[in-house]
Design a protein around this motif. Sequence first.
Motif, PDB file in Angstrom:
ATOM      1  N   ASN A  23       0.844  -1.198   0.000  1.00 55.19           N
ATOM      2  CA  ASN A  23       0.000   0.000   0.000  1.00 55.19           C
ATOM      3  C   ASN A  23       0.876   1.243   0.000  1.00 55.19           C
ATOM      4  O   ASN A  23       1.110   1.866   1.041  1.00 55.19           O
ATOM      5  CB  ASN A  23      -0.912  -0.034   1.227  1.00 55.19           C
ATOM      6  CG  ASN A  23      -1.699  -1.323   1.317  1.00 55.19           C
ATOM      7  OD1 ASN A  23      -2.226  -1.799   0.319  1.00 55.19           O
ATOM      8  ND2 ASN A  23      -1.756  -1.907   2.505  1.00 55.19           N
ATOM      9  N   LYS A  56      -5.524  -1.082   2.113  1.00 54.08           N
ATOM     10  CA  LYS A  56      -5.406   0.228   1.465  1.00 54.08           C
ATOM     11  C   LYS A  56      -4.949   1.299   2.473  1.00 54.08           C
ATOM     12  O   LYS A  56      -5.383   2.451   2.433  1.00 54.08           O
ATOM     13  CB  LYS A  56      -6.721   0.642   0.802  1.00 54.08           C
ATOM     14  CG  LYS A  56      -7.110  -0.232  -0.389  1.00 54.08           C
ATOM     15  CD  LYS A  56      -8.398   0.228  -1.035  1.00 54.08           C
ATOM     16  CE  LYS A  56      -8.711  -0.431  -2.335  1.00 54.08           C
ATOM     17  NZ  LYS A  56      -8.357  -1.836  -2.493  1.00 54.08           N
ATOM     18  N   TRP A  80       0.102   5.434   2.680  1.00 55.35           N
ATOM     19  CA  TRP A  80      -1.317   5.811   2.733  1.00 55.35           C
ATOM     20  C   TRP A  80      -1.791   5.908   4.185  1.00 55.35           C
ATOM     21  O   TRP A  80      -2.523   5.053   4.680  1.00 55.35           O
ATOM     22  CB  TRP A  80      -2.151   4.803   1.953  1.00 55.35           C
ATOM     23  CG  TRP A  80      -1.727   4.684   0.506  1.00 55.35           C
ATOM     24  CD1 TRP A  80      -0.959   5.561  -0.198  1.00 55.35           C
ATOM     25  CD2 TRP A  80      -2.058   3.627  -0.394  1.00 55.35           C
ATOM     26  NE1 TRP A  80      -0.778   5.131  -1.488  1.00 55.35           N
ATOM     27  CE2 TRP A  80      -1.448   3.933  -1.643  1.00 55.35           C
ATOM     28  CE3 TRP A  80      -2.801   2.457  -0.288  1.00 55.35           C
ATOM     29  CZ2 TRP A  80      -1.560   3.103  -2.751  1.00 55.35           C
ATOM     30  CZ3 TRP A  80      -2.913   1.630  -1.395  1.00 55.35           C
ATOM     31  CH2 TRP A  80      -2.313   1.956  -2.611  1.00 55.35           C
ATOM     32  N   ASN A  94      -0.998  12.556   2.193  1.00 57.19           N
ATOM     33  CA  ASN A  94      -0.170  11.404   1.819  1.00 57.19           C
ATOM     34  C   ASN A  94       0.981  11.830   0.910  1.00 57.19           C
ATOM     35  O   ASN A  94       2.091  11.315   1.015  1.00 57.19           O
ATOM     36  CB  ASN A  94      -1.000  10.350   1.092  1.00 57.19           C
ATOM     37  CG  ASN A  94      -1.883   9.544   2.019  1.00 57.19           C
ATOM     38  OD1 ASN A  94      -1.653   9.483   3.218  1.00 57.19           O
ATOM     39  ND2 ASN A  94      -2.917   8.926   1.465  1.00 57.19           N
TER      40      ASN A  94
END
Length: 272
Positions: A23, A56, A80, A94
């Motif tokens: 991720n 995620k 993330w 991010n």
Amino acid sequence: MKILNHLLYANDGKQVSYRATPNRGSKYSPTYLVMHYTAATKAAGSIAWFLKPEAKASAHLVIDKDGTITQFAPFNVVTWHAGVSQWNGLNGLNSYSIGIELVNGGKLIKQGGKWVCPVDKESVPDNDVIIAKHKNETVENAWHEYSEKQLAVAIEVATLLVKTYALKDVVGHEDIAPFRKSDPGPAFPMGSFKSKAMGRKDETLDLYKTSTEVNIRKGAGTQFETVTKMLPANTKVTILKREGTWSFVEVLDTVHGLNDIEGWISAKYLVK
């Protein structure tokens, strides 16, 4: 500690545990450091979660209660951790920040006479709990305290990151996403943490203490509401700015279960 090729090495010269997260985004140049809590009491669950594509979610580091560090991506690669967020004119932090997750249960609930983390259902001892009001909330809640070792390691890492990447500021997830998030919460000493990470020296602080019990207010005058209950005599503060006979201060002590209180105090009640 040191950083080589955007990877963290401990004081023994060995690279900290590295678990590559799926991720992640592309390479970038970080500008800020964002502090989080994991909302769980054990590191293993957060580490496993960051390794799952369906999560995620990720961060650059997880720091456990005992100071153990796990890295998930190089510091020049997007992770993330921020989600929908805004700060200082930027959207989507991010793409602009390094994320550190501290293992901590966050806001706790009472079940069967014990304090419990609502996410992993683990109980937290009473001496690891503070009752405090979050700066974005109106009522007091129970919060999981951070360990001294964890905070010491986090400060060391944050200081190194600020120096290596010339970061502009250290903020909380609660600052960049105030309507969604409450981490790292009132148990985290953001004011002193930020001061140390950004390199503010103790001798540069304008240090005072309160001469008696005194109100700390939301503005420079008695017409403004108080921030919390009266500060006790001999409460340590640092003056950040002045306006007439009033001083805007940061409270250096933990008062009424709160860390990093800021507000206005009549200057006549402050002494060296």
